[in-house]
Design an enzyme around this catalytic site. Structure first.
Site, mmCIF file in Angstrom:
data_model
loop_
_atom_site.group_PDB
_atom_site.id
_atom_site.type_symbol
_atom_site.label_atom_id
_atom_site.label_comp_id
_atom_site.label_asym_id
_atom_site.label_seq_id
_atom_site.Cartn_x
_atom_site.Cartn_y
_atom_site.Cartn_z
ATOM 1 N N ASP A 1 -3.236 -1.668 13.073
ATOM 2 C CA ASP A 1 -4.020 -0.732 13.887
ATOM 3 C C ASP A 1 -3.201 -0.322 15.107
ATOM 4 O OD1 ASP A 1 -4.254 -3.423 14.856
ATOM 5 O OD2 ASP A 1 -5.873 -2.789 16.182
ATOM 6 N N GLU B 1 -6.067 -5.779 16.048
ATOM 7 C CA GLU B 1 -5.335 -6.412 17.157
ATOM 8 C C GLU B 1 -5.573 -5.700 18.475
ATOM 9 O OE1 GLU B 1 -2.193 -7.606 19.913
ATOM 10 O OE2 GLU B 1 -2.580 -5.598 19.197
HETATM 11 ZN ZN LIG Z 1 1.061 -4.815 19.169
#
Ligand SMILES: [Zn+2]
Length: 472
Positions: A100, A165
């Site tokens: 992501d 993340e």
């Molecule tokens: Zn990163």
């Protein structure tokens, strides 16, 4: 010999590797925005398809449902597990990365379309080019190259790629914990390429990250905001109390004055001090980058140590205070000061919280105000530090020296990558951060890029590292 073959094969495939990164950047896998959530799934599928072409066995681990701040529900992207090689005589490397990206909009000041990969002067601009799609794809490029040349990969490799993340890695720790005895059981080392070089020229290996303890200091008195011309002089003003307290937490140079905090810090070792001697870091350039003429400390080592291996306290804001333009003559009824301490080994969050709350209470007593006072610890995260003398780090250093012709710097970072500590705790084995991007890649910011040099040499570095793992 094997390395030279690999390096020249990687050079030959440069255009194709850039095209592969282009495909990935064109998938706008922004995890924070609901409208893009499907793109994170698409990015996960794209990655899986590319891994399967290399014979990596993949499975997607369901990650449940996310409760959004607006009350809606959204399916979380699965965690992608991969597995290459099951040779019992070989050791096993775990690779982590994320698929992501941070949000990006051309109207925020991008010079190019953020979800297109645009090459200008040897730089590949595009969201995720450096954080973290470039490094993730560099792993695949490295493996593909070794396979194409029939060069044996001397270790089994496991992969954990996530899609949340940039939004706090929701669900990741739980899933990893659930797979501790199975997927993670035979891991010998973990390598993460999701940070940056300290500068633009010299590679580094990163062996430490600071943790964080966040606090709120709440002071309230009257039942509502008041007019200073009418009530000023008769009441104890919460804002005055708060400013008084906050000003007593650090001295002019930022030294933390909270009783007992500095005594928790792990002492500096001789070995560690030696690392700082070799590090390439230009204090003048650093001052220019941040736009200040004077730092709290001037010597290279002290600047780096204050950023990496000592705790620092920052005051972030005051909720409830007047902060707009103009001159409003208000007495705020309730104010909440926000501050945090970046913590380092051997500070435990619980200990740190206890000391900070005790100190705030002591100050409050000293202040003698009749107002209502509360010191509230928010969230916290532990610091991480690895043994930089571990053979794993020596293997990483040999690999980087082979590719770049210089011994890498051993660095720490002042911020946090929480998953690092998770892997260290769950596997009980050495975790190393091996960045390939440069310090000016502008991750999370406008005009994110990765240099073609960093992407291609980084691919070589990961291959060289795989070869070096045979010698541990
Ligand atoms: Zn990163």
């Amino acid at each position: 010999m094997a390395y030279e073959l690999i390096a020249s094969e990687i050079d030959k495939n440069k255009t194709r590797f850039i095209e592969r990164l282009r495909e990935a950047v064109e998938i706008p896998s922004v995890s924070a925005e609901a409208a893009y959530r499907n793109e994170v799934f698409r990015m996960t599928d794209w990655t899986q398809a590319n891994m399967e072409k290399l014979g990596i066995k993949c499975r997607q681990i369901e990650n449940g449902i996310e409760d959004r701040p607006d009350g809606s529900k959204l399916r979380l992207p699965p965690i992608l597990f991969g597995h290459l090689g099951e040779d019992k005589s070989k050791k096993t490397l775990l690779v982590y990365g994320h698929l992501d990206v941070q949000p990006a909009d051309i109207h925020d000041g991008w010079n190019t379309e953020p979800f297109k990969l645009i090459e200008i002067d040897g730089k590949l601009f595009g969201r995720g080019s450096s954080d973290d799609k470039g490094p993730v794809i560099a792993w695949l490029n490295a493996i593909e190259t070794m396979q194409a040349l029939n060069i044996e990969i001397p270790v089994n490799i496991k992969f954990v790629f996530e899609g949340m993340e940039e939004s706090g890695s929701t669900g990741l720790d739980e899933i990893l914990e659930q797979h501790k005895e199975e997927f993670l059981a035979d891991v010998d080392w973990t390598c993460i390429s999701d940070n940056y070089w300290l500068g633009k020229e010299k590679p580094c290996l990163t062996y430490g990250l600071r943790g964080l303890c966040y606090y709120a200091v709440e002071i309230s008195a009257p039942k509502q905001d008041l007019h200073s011309g009418v009530y000023g002089g008769t009441i104890y003003e919460p804002m005055n109390d708060l400013v008084w307290i906050l000003s007593r937490l650090t001295d002019l140079k930022g030294n933390i004055l909270v009783d007992g905090i500095n005594e928790l810090v792990a002492p500096l070792t001789e070995d560690e001090l030696k690392l700082y001697d070799q590090i390439e870091f230009d204090v003048e350039a650093y001052k220019q980058d941040v736009g200040v003429k004077t730092l709290t400390v001037d010597d290279k080592k002290k600047v780096l140590m204050n950023r990496w291996r000592y705790p620092t306290l920052s005051i972030h804001g005051i909720e409830g205070a007047f902060h707009g333009p103009g001159a409003k003559t208000v007495i705020p009824a309730k104010v909440v000061g926000k501050l945090s301490i970046r913590i380092v080994p051997n500070m435990e969050p619980e200990q740190t919280d206890a000391l900070v709350v005790a100190f705030l209470n002591k100050l409050w007593k000293e202040r003698g105000s009749p107002n209502k006072f509360r010191a509230i610890p928010f969230h916290s995260g532990r610091p991480w530090v690895a043994d930089f003398n571990h053979p794993h780090y020596q293997a990483g250093a040999r690999a980087l020296e082979k590719v770049y012709g210089v011994k890498p710097d051993f660095t720490r970072e002042g911020g946090s990558i929480p998953v690092t500590l998770t892997f260290q705790n769950l596997t009980g084995k050495s975790v190393m951060l091996l960045p390939i991007g440069a310090c000016d890649d502008m991750a999370h910011s406008q005009n994110e890029k990765i240099n073609v040099f960093n992407y291609i040499e980084g691919t070589k570095a990961l291959a060289a590292y795989l070869l070096e793992l045979a010698h541990i």
